[in-house]
Design an enzyme around this catalytic site. Sequence first.
Site, PDB file in Angstrom:
ATOM      1  N   CYS A 161       0.768  -1.254  -0.003  1.00 30.94           N
ATOM      2  CA  CYS A 161      -0.110   0.048   0.085  1.00 30.94           C
ATOM      3  C   CYS A 161       0.842   1.343  -0.053  1.00 30.94           C
ATOM      4  O   CYS A 161       0.312   2.371  -0.049  1.00 30.94           O
ATOM      5  CB  CYS A 161      -0.821  -0.095   1.364  1.00 30.94           C
TER       6      CYS A 161
ATOM      7  N   ASP B 135       2.306   2.700   2.588  1.00 30.61           N
ATOM      8  CA  ASP B 135       2.520   2.953   4.010  1.00 30.61           C
ATOM      9  C   ASP B 135       3.756   2.989   4.446  1.00 30.61           C
ATOM     10  O   ASP B 135       4.599   1.869   4.232  1.00 30.61           O
ATOM     11  CB  ASP B 135       1.483   2.605   4.735  1.00 30.61           C
TER      12      ASP B 135
ATOM     13  N   CYS C 127      -2.653   3.296   7.670  1.00 33.40           N
ATOM     14  CA  CYS C 127      -3.826   3.318   7.960  1.00 33.40           C
ATOM     15  C   CYS C 127      -4.206   3.046   9.405  1.00 33.40           C
ATOM     16  O   CYS C 127      -3.337   2.589  10.157  1.00 33.40           O
ATOM     17  CB  CYS C 127      -4.528   2.032   6.892  1.00 33.40           C
TER      18      CYS C 127
ATOM     19  N   CYS D 183      -1.198  -5.035   7.100  1.00 36.51           N
ATOM     20  CA  CYS D 183      -0.886  -3.978   7.848  1.00 36.51           C
ATOM     21  C   CYS D 183      -0.121  -4.359   9.090  1.00 36.51           C
ATOM     22  O   CYS D 183       0.964  -3.353   9.613  1.00 36.51           O
ATOM     23  CB  CYS D 183      -2.309  -3.132   8.048  1.00 36.51           C
TER      24      CYS D 183
END
Length: 128
Positions: free
Chosen positions: A35, A37, A60, A104
Amino acid sequence: MEGYSEKVMDHFFNPRNVGTIEDADAIGEVGNAKCGDIMKMYMKIKDDIIVDVKFQTFGCGAAVATSSMVTELIKGKTVDEALEVTNTEVAEALDGLPPIKMHCSNLAESAVKSAIEDYRKKQNGEKK
Ligand code: FES
């Protein structure tokens, strides 16, 4: 926010140990290829024990919650013990993550590993 446990929500809205440590003994920085991040982790280490840890993330909600939880899990542990903490354990400590958000939690685990790697490098450098 369906699918998130109360613990995830709690750690998202009130993340523990957010920030930086100025005279950190170790700094880890990792990115999530899926992603984009990123996360940075700072540690204060005395006699191989993580006495303080802080993190910053551009990520996130699940990344915030897992990082917050991982800092709580590793604080007070030795670096070796901290290396054994897996993202699955972090997710379990949060009463689970929706499957599509499991990646994540890798960010939190990798940030810990990256910081400890940095610590070891610095240690070796100092000894010689
Ligand atoms: Fe990037 Fe969660 S979507 S870490």
